[in-house]
Motif scaffolding. Structure first.
Motif, PDB file in Angstrom:
ATOM      1  N   TYR A  70      14.050  24.175  -7.587  1.00 31.49           N
ATOM      2  CA  TYR A  70      15.326  23.143  -7.790  1.00 31.49           C
ATOM      3  C   TYR A  70      15.686  22.151  -7.018  1.00 31.49           C
ATOM      4  O   TYR A  70      15.754  22.206  -5.782  1.00 31.49           O
ATOM      5  CB  TYR A  70      16.450  24.195  -7.518  1.00 31.49           C
ATOM      6  N   THR A 119      10.343  16.049 -11.757  1.00 30.93           N
ATOM      7  CA  THR A 119       9.928  16.966 -11.093  1.00 30.93           C
ATOM      8  C   THR A 119       8.680  17.223 -10.950  1.00 30.93           C
ATOM      9  O   THR A 119       8.446  18.135 -10.227  1.00 30.93           O
ATOM     10  CB  THR A 119      10.860  18.419 -11.280  1.00 30.93           C
ATOM     11  N   GLU A 143      12.037  16.364  -1.368  1.00 31.19           N
ATOM     12  CA  GLU A 143      12.232  17.638  -1.171  1.00 31.19           C
ATOM     13  C   GLU A 143      11.203  18.552  -1.483  1.00 31.19           C
ATOM     14  O   GLU A 143      11.219  19.890  -1.218  1.00 31.19           O
ATOM     15  CB  GLU A 143      13.820  18.020  -2.890  1.00 31.19           C
ATOM     16  N   HIS A 161      17.095  18.549  -7.078  1.00 33.53           N
ATOM     17  CA  HIS A 161      18.082  17.985  -7.058  1.00 33.53           C
ATOM     18  C   HIS A 161      17.725  16.218  -7.258  1.00 33.53           C
ATOM     19  O   HIS A 161      18.666  15.607  -8.202  1.00 33.53           O
ATOM     20  CB  HIS A 161      18.712  18.411  -6.239  1.00 33.53           C
ATOM     21  N   LYS A 162      16.733  15.687  -5.867  1.00 27.05           N
ATOM     22  CA  LYS A 162      17.254  14.403  -6.672  1.00 27.05           C
ATOM     23  C   LYS A 162      16.626  13.575  -7.092  1.00 27.05           C
ATOM     24  O   LYS A 162      16.299  12.468  -7.226  1.00 27.05           O
ATOM     25  CB  LYS A 162      16.727  14.057  -4.826  1.00 27.05           C
TER      26      LYS A 162
END
Length: 434
Positions: free
Chosen positions: A398, A405, A420, A400-401
């Motif tokens: 996951y 992705t 991340e 988030h930022k």
């Protein structure tokens, strides 16, 4: 730098294979992370480069043969320098995971694994089940027809509309067939793992990266996430990543707001088709046509043995079963869909009339997770069963930022929004056997 040299002796060769439109530089962070973590170990990191850029249009088979050739040449080079390669790990990112699966089949067939122990096999955001949209509506049918025509041989294979040599079946189906060497090769590795983005991967959606017949992350607000201790809130548990939140009976009933939300989620792709398709896509399709022609020419030279590789050496016997702007454009087209389900699993399924000419669906038993089963093809369900039989540790990720992705999962670029990816790499290397 494409490789890292270690001292003479027993060596573990770690091969990293990049993805579509990619190059070895995309995997620099993973390469650096391995080097830093295992500085005292006898590792040799190798990043094949023969499929860089537009050469990834040429298909998984040709790409796999190129990578196999590079690995063999690297083994020869190291052995001539007195290094004994006795272990090998292979890591694939995006399309590179499929190229890697093809390459290890060739290595297995050629007897390489009889003298070199396969140790770790890992994929990051790899479309193991292809990239066709598991949908039953009109816009999705259009995408599944248009998509294969934009990426030459690779496009046909990713959408599973190709016929792989004498099998007459899609290459991805053969790649996951227990009767073929590719699955046998995969089973040789002591550890098999994959990492799949749960949202905002505009290139490779969760179900295909995770080899799953369901997408539990379709409604993120309805979930409780089960993270692995020490890797929260990024890496989730294998086998038990989420559970549904408890709600009262009134909350479970569809509301005007939720129904409207589902409709609005379809608006971006519909708007894209009406407004953007005649304009921006023109350039994308022109470039795709040019690259497809060039790819076809390269494939023809390769098949004729005029591209520096003896094709016969890599053609194993098969069992017959009776650039950034372009990348961004493709991602936007591919990501404009929701996901849909087999009849009986979703009350908001579009009319299936537009999909009457598509491949027939095989309806399996309801997924044990309780989440609805996606409308995959029979070949995709068969691939899920076969790959599950071999066994993968699956880690949902996951991010988030960042809303890109697909790049963030391997920290393909620098910057705070991609940090991340460090957590993902840390988890992977914490369990990497050297």
């Amino acid at each position: 730098m494409a490789s890292t040299t270690t001292s003479v002796g027993s060596v573990h060769l770690v091969v990293l294979v990049h993805g579509l439109w990619g190059n070895p530089g995309h995997l620099q962070f993973l390469s650096d992370s391995i080097r830093e973590r295992f500085a005292d170990e006898n590792l040799h990191i190798f990043l094949p480069k023969s499929n860089s850029g537009n050469f990834t249009y040429d298909g998984i088979e040709l790409g796999g043969e190129r990578v196999t050739r590079e690995i063999e040449e690297k083994l020869e080079e190291l052995e001539k320098r007195g290094q004994n390669i006795n272990r090998m790990s292979v890591i694939g990112y995006s399309l590179g995971g499929l190229v890697a699966r093809y390459a290890i089949g060739l290595l297995y067939h050629k007897g390489i694994f009889e003298r070199i122990q396969p140790v770790n096999f890992t994929t990051f955001a790899t479309p193991h089940l292809g990239v066709r949209t598991p949908l039953t509506g009109t816009t999705n049918y259009i995408w599944n027809v248009l998509g294969p025509r934009t990426l030459s041989a690779s496009g046909k294979q990713l959408f599973m509309v190709d016929k792989f040599r004498e099998t007459g079946r899609p290459l991805l189906a053969v790649l996951a067939d227990p009767e073929h060497v590719f699955i046998r090769a995969l089973a040789q590795f002591r550890h098999r793992s994959l990492y799949a983005n749960v949202i905002n991967d505009k290139t490779v959606t969760y179900y295909t990266a995770a080899i799953s017949e369901t997408d539990p992350f379709a409604d993120m607000e309805d979930l409780d996430f089960h993270y692995i201790d020490g890797y929260a809130p990024v890496v989730m548990k294998d086998g038990n990543p989420v559970s549904r939140k408890r709600r009262d009976s009134h909350a479970l009933a569809p509301t005007w707001a939720t129904s409207t939300s589902k409709i609005l989620k379809r608006v971006p792709f519909a708007t894209f088709l009406v407004l953007f398709l005649p304009l921006g896509v023109t350039g994308f399709l022109i470039n795709s046509a040019i690259q497809s022609v060039r790819s076809t020419q390269r494939i023809r030279l390769h098949e004729a043995g005029k591209a520096g590789i003896d094709v016969g050496e890599y053609r194993i016997p098969l069992i017959s079963d009776m650039r950034r702007e372009v990348e961004d454009m493709y991602e936007e087209m591919n990501s404009g869909h929701g996901q849909e389900y087999l009849s009986g699993h979703n009350q908001d399924v579009e009319s299936q009339s537009a999909s009457s000419s598509q491949e027939s669906f095989e309806k399996p038993k309801r997924a044990h997770s309780g989440f609805p089963t996606l409308a995959l093809t029979s070949e995709q369900f068969a691939a899920i069963r076969a790959l599950n039989e071999v066994g993968f540790k699956r880690f949902p990720v996951y991010i988030h930022k960042h809303r890109h992705t697909h790049a963030a999962i391997i920290r393909r670029r620098t910057g705070a929004a991609f940090e991340e990816g460090r957590v993902v790499a840390k988890h992977w290397l914490d369990f990497f056997e050297v």
